[in-house]
Design an enzyme around this catalytic site. Structure first.
Site, PDB file in Angstrom:
ATOM      1  N   ARG A  45       0.846  -1.203   0.000  1.00  0.00           N
ATOM      2  CA  ARG A  45       0.000   0.000   0.000  1.00  0.00           C
ATOM      3  C   ARG A  45       0.877   1.246   0.000  1.00  0.00           C
ATOM      4  O   ARG A  45       0.598   2.236  -0.664  1.00  0.00           O
ATOM      5  CB  ARG A  45      -0.972   0.020   1.185  1.00  0.00           C
ATOM      6  CG  ARG A  45      -1.675   1.388   1.329  1.00  0.00           C
ATOM      7  CD  ARG A  45      -3.012   1.369   2.066  1.00  0.00           C
ATOM      8  NE  ARG A  45      -3.029   0.510   3.225  1.00  0.00           N
ATOM      9  CZ  ARG A  45      -2.414   0.768   4.381  1.00  0.00           C
ATOM     10  NH1 ARG A  45      -1.715   1.892   4.529  1.00  0.00           N
ATOM     11  NH2 ARG A  45      -2.490  -0.083   5.378  1.00  0.00           N
ATOM     12  N   TYR A  97     -15.866  16.559 -16.444  1.00  0.00           N
ATOM     13  CA  TYR A  97     -16.184  15.135 -16.402  1.00  0.00           C
ATOM     14  C   TYR A  97     -17.326  14.886 -15.403  1.00  0.00           C
ATOM     15  O   TYR A  97     -17.257  15.322 -14.251  1.00  0.00           O
ATOM     16  CB  TYR A  97     -14.929  14.352 -16.003  1.00  0.00           C
ATOM     17  CG  TYR A  97     -15.178  12.873 -15.947  1.00  0.00           C
ATOM     18  CD1 TYR A  97     -15.435  12.150 -17.108  1.00  0.00           C
ATOM     19  CD2 TYR A  97     -15.187  12.192 -14.737  1.00  0.00           C
ATOM     20  CE1 TYR A  97     -15.698  10.799 -17.056  1.00  0.00           C
ATOM     21  CE2 TYR A  97     -15.443  10.832 -14.679  1.00  0.00           C
ATOM     22  CZ  TYR A  97     -15.699  10.147 -15.845  1.00  0.00           C
ATOM     23  OH  TYR A  97     -15.965   8.805 -15.799  1.00  0.00           O
ATOM     24  N   ASP A 169      -6.924  18.769 -14.704  1.00  0.00           N
ATOM     25  CA  ASP A 169      -7.204  17.428 -15.207  1.00  0.00           C
ATOM     26  C   ASP A 169      -6.712  17.405 -16.657  1.00  0.00           C
ATOM     27  O   ASP A 169      -7.314  18.023 -17.536  1.00  0.00           O
ATOM     28  CB  ASP A 169      -8.712  17.135 -15.117  1.00  0.00           C
ATOM     29  CG  ASP A 169      -9.057  15.715 -15.544  1.00  0.00           C
ATOM     30  OD1 ASP A 169      -8.330  15.147 -16.385  1.00  0.00           O
ATOM     31  OD2 ASP A 169     -10.076  15.182 -15.057  1.00  0.00           O
ATOM     32  N   LYS A 194      -7.545   6.362 -19.942  1.00  0.00           N
ATOM     33  CA  LYS A 194      -7.809   6.913 -21.269  1.00  0.00           C
ATOM     34  C   LYS A 194      -6.534   6.828 -22.121  1.00  0.00           C
ATOM     35  O   LYS A 194      -6.066   5.750 -22.380  1.00  0.00           O
ATOM     36  CB  LYS A 194      -8.364   8.330 -21.118  1.00  0.00           C
ATOM     37  CG  LYS A 194      -9.456   8.456 -20.031  1.00  0.00           C
ATOM     38  CD  LYS A 194     -10.733   7.706 -20.329  1.00  0.00           C
ATOM     39  CE  LYS A 194     -11.671   7.579 -19.145  1.00  0.00           C
ATOM     40  NZ  LYS A 194     -12.094   8.843 -18.546  1.00  0.00           N
TER      41      LYS A 194
END
Ligand SMILES: *Cc1c(COP(=O)(O)O)cnc(C)c1O
Length: 381
Positions: A45, A97, A169, A194
């Site tokens: 982690r 988005y 973004d 993407k």
């Protein structure tokens, strides 16, 4: 070094023991401490070597101090939002988005994070939205799905004057076309699902902080929340990112040709593509990015044509998402932006006559032929 080279060399030779050219998938939750000393890896982690390789790669590509890899674009955005406290106010691009809109309006509102959605392509609107409690400006440029471009230098100037963070973004442009940290932005976020992954086979998020102190804060939040990317998916991203330069060139070339073709069709009302000189923000885009990307949207004159097109395209896939090698078409009002109330959607221009296209890297003539048949095939009113 040129970005094409940095991309290809991502994750190469990260394993000195074997000399493995491709970064191994370190599928291990925990790591031994030989002789009681940590190797630098304790528990996955906190850090995992496969994840480190993609984190170092994205930091080098975006020219920032710290890169971090997340289980999705949304988990990267969620982790960034953990920087803020109740009462803090954010200025956010209005046509962004849909998932980010939902996260702010339906989740982070419970923690009293206040948001003003403004047209960040209008610098005066951004400036007049600043309040004493404003902490950050969150910009998506070009926006999704209407491809509005914000003047990054102008937005960053306002943020720096008022000591606000600028968060960009950069999913649509990728570092191949746009590097906001070099313009002074503080954090760049990607849905790596993407273009960076590029093959519609992995959900992932990445972020890069320009300064190490902010990067370490975000690393602490990521480790605390556990919003990490697993080793298999980190490897898929490393594998995908190597061809980003070639893919982006072809995405863009195809998108430009398709945009011009769509403009000439009598059924089409409007084409939204930042690479068309008549795009209202064309000059700003040219000044801050080295390309226009492979995303375009268009409206048809007749609402009934939408279902006709979606039902008749044979090659282009009717599916959510974007940025992969395969061309995908979406109907934002019913899919990605369905969580935005209809009235607001219509005000923004995300109407039920709007289609969004993620132009893939197929031969453009095949894409045009697919549209020709879908438009004209058996459209009987
Ligand atoms: C897809 C997308 C996101 C969300 O990313 P996921 O990987 O789907 O969680 C955020 N921003 C933009 C611009 C996107 O296209």
């Amino acid at each position: 070094m040129h970005i094409e080279t940095t991309l290809v060399r991502s994750g190469v030779a990260k394993d000195p023991r074997t000399g493995s050219v491709s970064t191994p998938i370190y599928q291990s939750a925990t790591f031994e401490h030989p002789g009681g000393v940590s190797t630098g890896y304790d528990y996955s982690r906190t850090a995992n070597p496969t994840r480190t390789a993609i984190e170092e790669a994205i930091a080098a590509l975006e020219k920032g101090a710290t890169g971090l890899a997340f289980s999705s674009g949304m988990s990267a955005i969620t982790t960034v939002l953990f920087l803020f406290k109740p009462g803090d106010h954010l200025i956010v691009s209005e046509d962004l988005y849909g998932g980010t809109y939902r996260l702010l309006e339906e989740v982070f509102n419970h923690y009293s994070i206040e948001v003003s959605f403004v047209d960040t392509s209008d610098i005066y609107e951004v400036e007049s939205a600043v309040r004493p409690s404003t902490k950050a400006i969150f910009v998506e440029t070009p926006t999704n799905p209407l491809m509005k471009i914000s003047d990054l230098k102008g937005v960053i100037q306002i943020a720096q004057d008022k000591s606000l963070l600028t968060i960009v973004d950069n999913t649509f442009m990728t570092p191949y076309f746009q590097q906001p940290l070099l313009l002074g932005a503080d954090i760049v976020i990607h849905s790596a699902t993407k273009y960076l992954g590029g093959h519609n086979d992995v959900i992932a998020g990445l972020l890069v902080a320009r300064e190490q102190s902010l990067g370490e804060k975000l690393r602490f939040l990521q480790n605390s929340a556990g919003t990490i990317l697993g080793p298999q998916d980190s490897w898929l991203l490393l594998r995908g990112i190597k061809t980003l330069a070639l893919r982006m060139e072809r995405h863009q070339e195809n998108a430009e040709k398709l945009a011009k073709w769509l403009k000439e069709q009598p059924e089409v009302e409007e084409v939204y593509f930042p690479g068309l000189p008549e795009h209202p923000n064309y000059e700003i885009g040219r000044g801050q990015s080295s390309g226009f990307g492979g995303m375009l949207s268009f409206t048809v004159k007749d609402k009934e044509l939408v279902s006709h097109i979606l039902g008749n395209l044979k090659l282009i896939t009717f599916a959510e998402s974007l940025g992969g090698v395969e061309s995908l078409i979406t109907f934002p009002a019913k899919q990605t932006h369905a969580d935005i109330p209809e009235e607001i959607r219509n005000q923004l221009g995300i109407t039920d006559r709007l289609l969004r296209l993620s132009v893939g890297i197929e031969h453009v003539e095949d894409l045009i032929q697919d549209f020709k048949e879908a438009f004209h095939g058996c459209y009987c009113k």
